[in-house]
Write a protein that holds these residues in place. Structure first.
Motif, PDB file in Angstrom:
ATOM      1  N   GLU A 285     -17.153  15.720  44.473  1.00 58.50           N
ATOM      2  CA  GLU A 285     -16.806  15.821  43.054  1.00 58.50           C
ATOM      3  C   GLU A 285     -16.659  17.287  42.641  1.00 58.50           C
ATOM      4  O   GLU A 285     -15.706  17.660  41.933  1.00 58.50           O
ATOM      5  CB  GLU A 285     -17.896  15.128  42.232  1.00 58.50           C
ATOM      6  CG  GLU A 285     -17.529  14.948  40.778  1.00 58.50           C
ATOM      7  CD  GLU A 285     -18.728  14.430  39.986  1.00 58.50           C
ATOM      8  OE1 GLU A 285     -19.534  13.649  40.517  1.00 58.50           O
ATOM      9  OE2 GLU A 285     -18.843  14.864  38.816  1.00 58.50           O
ATOM     10  N   ALA A 286     -17.580  18.138  43.116  1.00 51.67           N
ATOM     11  CA  ALA A 286     -17.510  19.571  42.777  1.00 51.67           C
ATOM     12  C   ALA A 286     -16.218  20.163  43.340  1.00 51.67           C
ATOM     13  O   ALA A 286     -15.528  20.951  42.667  1.00 51.67           O
ATOM     14  CB  ALA A 286     -18.728  20.307  43.337  1.00 51.67           C
ATOM     15  N   GLY A 287     -15.872  19.788  44.550  1.00 56.40           N
ATOM     16  CA  GLY A 287     -14.636  20.278  45.160  1.00 56.40           C
ATOM     17  C   GLY A 287     -13.416  19.840  44.363  1.00 56.40           C
ATOM     18  O   GLY A 287     -12.516  20.640  44.072  1.00 56.40           O
ATOM     19  N   GLU A 288     -13.403  18.567  43.985  1.00 61.53           N
ATOM     20  CA  GLU A 288     -12.238  18.053  43.245  1.00 61.53           C
ATOM     21  C   GLU A 288     -12.108  18.700  41.866  1.00 61.53           C
ATOM     22  O   GLU A 288     -11.009  18.940  41.376  1.00 61.53           O
ATOM     23  CB  GLU A 288     -12.331  16.526  43.116  1.00 61.53           C
ATOM     24  CG  GLU A 288     -11.932  15.831  44.404  1.00 61.53           C
ATOM     25  CD  GLU A 288     -12.290  14.352  44.455  1.00 61.53           C
ATOM     26  OE1 GLU A 288     -13.038  13.882  43.567  1.00 61.53           O
ATOM     27  OE2 GLU A 288     -11.832  13.691  45.411  1.00 61.53           O
ATOM     28  N   ARG A 289     -13.245  19.003  41.244  1.00 63.65           N
ATOM     29  CA  ARG A 289     -13.182  19.651  39.921  1.00 63.65           C
ATOM     30  C   ARG A 289     -12.708  21.093  40.050  1.00 63.65           C
ATOM     31  O   ARG A 289     -12.146  21.655  39.116  1.00 63.65           O
ATOM     32  CB  ARG A 289     -14.553  19.606  39.243  1.00 63.65           C
ATOM     33  CG  ARG A 289     -14.948  18.197  38.857  1.00 63.65           C
ATOM     34  CD  ARG A 289     -16.379  18.149  38.353  1.00 63.65           C
ATOM     35  NE  ARG A 289     -16.466  18.442  36.937  1.00 63.65           N
ATOM     36  CZ  ARG A 289     -17.603  18.453  36.250  1.00 63.65           C
ATOM     37  NH1 ARG A 289     -18.740  18.222  36.852  1.00 63.65           N
ATOM     38  NH2 ARG A 289     -17.593  18.713  34.960  1.00 63.65           N
ATOM     39  N   GLY A 290     -12.971  21.718  41.202  1.00 64.72           N
ATOM     40  CA  GLY A 290     -12.458  23.069  41.465  1.00 64.72           C
ATOM     41  C   GLY A 290     -13.138  24.128  40.622  1.00 64.72           C
ATOM     42  O   GLY A 290     -14.291  23.981  40.217  1.00 64.72           O
ATOM     43  N   GLY A 291     -12.411  25.230  40.328  1.00 66.36           N
ATOM     44  CA  GLY A 291     -13.007  26.349  39.589  1.00 66.36           C
ATOM     45  C   GLY A 291     -14.248  26.837  40.318  1.00 66.36           C
ATOM     46  O   GLY A 291     -14.248  26.959  41.552  1.00 66.36           O
ATOM     47  N   THR A 292     -15.320  27.091  39.544  1.00 63.36           N
ATOM     48  CA  THR A 292     -16.565  27.540  40.196  1.00 63.36           C
ATOM     49  C   THR A 292     -17.569  26.391  40.377  1.00 63.36           C
ATOM     50  O   THR A 292     -18.743  26.642  40.636  1.00 63.36           O
ATOM     51  CB  THR A 292     -17.217  28.700  39.408  1.00 63.36           C
ATOM     52  OG1 THR A 292     -17.287  28.333  38.028  1.00 63.36           O
ATOM     53  CG2 THR A 292     -16.458  29.987  39.578  1.00 63.36           C
ATOM     54  N   PHE A 293     -17.091  25.133  40.264  1.00 57.81           N
ATOM     55  CA  PHE A 293     -18.004  24.017  40.553  1.00 57.81           C
ATOM     56  C   PHE A 293     -18.505  24.060  42.002  1.00 57.81           C
ATOM     57  O   PHE A 293     -19.699  23.867  42.245  1.00 57.81           O
ATOM     58  CB  PHE A 293     -17.371  22.663  40.206  1.00 57.81           C
ATOM     59  CG  PHE A 293     -17.379  22.379  38.732  1.00 57.81           C
ATOM     60  CD1 PHE A 293     -18.567  22.071  38.065  1.00 57.81           C
ATOM     61  CD2 PHE A 293     -16.208  22.455  37.988  1.00 57.81           C
ATOM     62  CE1 PHE A 293     -18.586  21.827  36.699  1.00 57.81           C
ATOM     63  CE2 PHE A 293     -16.216  22.212  36.622  1.00 57.81           C
ATOM     64  CZ  PHE A 293     -17.405  21.899  35.971  1.00 57.81           C
ATOM     65  N   PRO A 294     -17.624  24.327  43.000  1.00 60.37           N
ATOM     66  CA  PRO A 294     -18.159  24.421  44.364  1.00 60.37           C
ATOM     67  C   PRO A 294     -19.179  25.551  44.518  1.00 60.37           C
ATOM     68  O   PRO A 294     -20.172  25.420  45.239  1.00 60.37           O
ATOM     69  CB  PRO A 294     -16.911  24.701  45.226  1.00 60.37           C
ATOM     70  CG  PRO A 294     -15.773  24.158  44.437  1.00 60.37           C
ATOM     71  CD  PRO A 294     -16.142  24.401  43.000  1.00 60.37           C
ATOM     72  N   CYS A 295     -18.944  26.668  43.823  1.00 60.86           N
ATOM     73  CA  CYS A 295     -19.882  27.799  43.857  1.00 60.86           C
ATOM     74  C   CYS A 295     -21.229  27.358  43.288  1.00 60.86           C
ATOM     75  O   CYS A 295     -22.293  27.661  43.852  1.00 60.86           O
ATOM     76  CB  CYS A 295     -19.286  28.961  43.050  1.00 60.86           C
ATOM     77  SG  CYS A 295     -20.397  30.362  42.846  1.00 60.86           S
ATOM     78  N   ALA A 296     -21.187  26.596  42.176  1.00 63.58           N
ATOM     79  CA  ALA A 296     -22.429  26.121  41.548  1.00 63.58           C
ATOM     80  C   ALA A 296     -23.124  25.105  42.449  1.00 63.58           C
ATOM     81  O   ALA A 296     -24.362  25.101  42.560  1.00 63.58           O
ATOM     82  CB  ALA A 296     -22.117  25.504  40.186  1.00 63.58           C
ATOM     83  N   PHE A 297     -22.344  24.235  43.080  1.00 64.22           N
ATOM     84  CA  PHE A 297     -22.932  23.273  44.019  1.00 64.22           C
ATOM     85  C   PHE A 297     -23.710  24.034  45.092  1.00 64.22           C
ATOM     86  O   PHE A 297     -24.861  23.722  45.409  1.00 64.22           O
ATOM     87  CB  PHE A 297     -21.841  22.413  44.677  1.00 64.22           C
ATOM     88  CG  PHE A 297     -22.364  21.522  45.777  1.00 64.22           C
ATOM     89  CD1 PHE A 297     -22.865  20.264  45.483  1.00 64.22           C
ATOM     90  CD2 PHE A 297     -22.387  21.960  47.098  1.00 64.22           C
ATOM     91  CE1 PHE A 297     -23.391  19.455  46.507  1.00 64.22           C
ATOM     92  CE2 PHE A 297     -22.910  21.161  48.112  1.00 64.22           C
ATOM     93  CZ  PHE A 297     -23.415  19.904  47.807  1.00 64.22           C
ATOM     94  N   ASN A 298     -23.054  25.042  45.652  1.00 61.64           N
ATOM     95  CA  ASN A 298     -23.691  25.798  46.731  1.00 61.64           C
ATOM     96  C   ASN A 298     -24.948  26.525  46.241  1.00 61.64           C
ATOM     97  O   ASN A 298     -25.988  26.495  46.898  1.00 61.64           O
ATOM     98  CB  ASN A 298     -22.695  26.803  47.323  1.00 61.64           C
ATOM     99  CG  ASN A 298     -23.359  27.643  48.388  1.00 61.64           C
ATOM    100  OD1 ASN A 298     -23.761  27.129  49.425  1.00 61.64           O
ATOM    101  ND2 ASN A 298     -23.545  28.921  48.100  1.00 61.64           N
ATOM    102  N   ALA A 299     -24.838  27.176  45.077  1.00 64.74           N
ATOM    103  CA  ALA A 299     -25.977  27.958  44.563  1.00 64.74           C
ATOM    104  C   ALA A 299     -27.169  27.050  44.283  1.00 64.74           C
ATOM    105  O   ALA A 299     -28.311  27.352  44.674  1.00 64.74           O
ATOM    106  CB  ALA A 299     -25.553  28.700  43.287  1.00 64.74           C
ATOM    107  N   ALA A 300     -26.906  25.921  43.609  1.00 65.53           N
ATOM    108  CA  ALA A 300     -28.007  25.000  43.276  1.00 65.53           C
ATOM    109  C   ALA A 300     -28.613  24.432  44.553  1.00 65.53           C
ATOM    110  O   ALA A 300     -29.837  24.275  44.666  1.00 65.53           O
ATOM    111  CB  ALA A 300     -27.485  23.869  42.384  1.00 65.53           C
TER     112      ALA A 300
END
Ligand SMILES: NC(=O)c1ccc[n+]([C@@H]2O[C@H](COP(=O)([O-])OP(=O)(O)OC[C@H]3O[C@@H](n4cnc5c(N)ncnc54)[C@H](OP(=O)(O)O)[C@@H]3O)[C@@H](O)[C@H]2O)c1
Length: 358
Positions: A285-300
């Motif tokens: 879902e984070a990947g599909e939303r794009g932007g910095t969602f993948p970055c936030a997924f990784n950080a969290a």
């Protein structure tokens, strides 16, 4: 001679990379980095002029001018080194998947500008890379990444709440660093790899599938439009993809045996259970939303894993922490690395805040 800068020289990938270097006289170490472990012995052994414990990895890269950067640092700490190599067209052998996940759009743009080679070291992505070599893009239907399913694939769901750190650090098929071993138990690792594959191979998420394959012999498959599929098989041993990346396109010998089919081989595949492994759908879902969602997924996820390893939260608290952070960040795209660093920091702040409030 190929001059290699090895970032993360004291880690699991780092030490296996040094074995590959030892086996190939035309590979030469020109720089070594770690976070805190001393490098004196390695510096003496390899006669390396540039070595750094902690500090800014791009300064080390500037000073040593490598032909190949092997980024085997763990976590977001590898971002600037990945961008440095891609921007300059210096060959990047990438183990540090977190950097491509967090900085996917910036990294893709830097890679296009730099025009260099990006050779995946992650075994699944090395496998996909090899299955795709020489194939026209329009013939590709989809990619399949395999996941071992980790140590808790068959454990009753109600028992997951009491999983210990020691149990999570016991991987059935791979021997790896602590962070990736926990990520493999939650399948966050496969979530990171899904996003990594999207950026490496330019396919949309709906054309990248993850399957559970307990023996880890098939590393990945590529399906083609004519109904054929190519798979990459081998015993799970990271020296193979490391050697492939460092000696590309030569495919040098390693000490890893080839498959013994006569000894019997069981190839089982199953769809991953989203209830057991919620971090995998969260990553998608984070990947599909794009932007910095993948970055936030990784950080969290990084905060969740290190807190779990320190005994601060339980196994099932990891996905809920990541879900909570993803629900609160704005995910706005980062225009440059400073904005990316800020997005990473904001996700970490939100994760720490939630932990403090619990
Ligand atoms: N291990 C595997 O089989 C495997 C397979 C596929 C992909 N990967 C990926 O490869 C990367 C490394 O994994 P690993 O298992 O090798 O991890 P690891 O055993 O924990 O080693 C991490 C290495 O990175 C160094 N490091 C961490 N932060 C750093 C920083 N800020 N600056 C310089 N060096 C830093 C560490 O130094 P210290 O020793 O001083 O802490 C250590 O040398 C991860 O992204 C992982 O996902 C690993």
């Amino acid at each position: 001679m190929t001059r290699i800068a090895l970032l993360g020289a004291t880690g699991s990938i780092g030490s296996q990379a040094l074995e590959v270097v030892d086996a190939n006289p035309d590979l030469e170490m020109c720089a070594l980095a770690s976070a805190s472990q001393p490098l004196d012995d390695l510096v003496a052994k390899y006669g390396v002029a540039h070595a750094q414990v902690g500090g800014d990895l791009t300064e080390l890269l500037e000073a040593s001018s490598p032909d190949v950067v092997l980024n085997a640092v763990v976590g977001f700490a590898g971002v600037r080194a990945t961008l440095w190599a891609l921007e300059r067209g210096v060959t990047l052998a990438l183990a540090n998947k977190e950097s491509l996940v967090a900085a996917g759009d910036l990294a893709t743009a830097a890679w296009q500008r730099g025009g260099g080679r990006l050779l995946p070291v992650d075994s699944e992505h090395s496998a996909v890379f090899q299955c795709l070599e020489g194939r026209a893009e329009h013939t590709v239907d989809s990619l399949v990444l395999t996941a071992s399913g980790g140590p808790f694939r068959n454990r009753p769901l109600e028992e997951l709440v009491s999983v210990t750190v020691e149990e999570a650090l016991t991987h059935p098929t791979w021997s790896m660093g602590r962070k990736i071993t926990v990520d493999s138990a939650t399948l966050a690792n496969k979530g990171l790899e899904l996003i990594e594959a999207h950026y490496l191979f330019g396919l949309p998420y709906e054309r990248i599938e993850v399957v559970v394959h307990p023996s880890s012999v098939v590393h990945a498959l590529v399906r083609f439009r004519d109904g054929a599929a190519l798979a990459h098989l081998g015993y799970p041993d990271m020296r193979v993809p490391i050697s492939f990346a460092l000696t590309y396109p030569d495919r040098r010998p390693t000490s890893v045996p080839t498959l013994d089919l006569a000894a019997g081989l069981t190839l089982e595949f199953a769809a991953p259970d989203p209830e057991r492994f919620p971090l995998l759908p969260l990553a998608r879902e984070a990947g599909e939303r794009g932007g910095t969602f993948p970055c936030a997924f990784n950080a969290a996820n990084e905060v969740a894993v290190s807190t779990f390893l320190d005994g601060g939260i339980g196994f099932l608290d990891m996905p809920s922490l990541v879900a909570d952070v993803l629900g609160r960040v704005d995910g706005a795209p980062a225009r440059d690395v400073e904005e990316l660093v800020e997005a990473d920091a904001e996700a970490r702040r939100l994760a720490q805040g939630r932990l403090a409030a619990a």
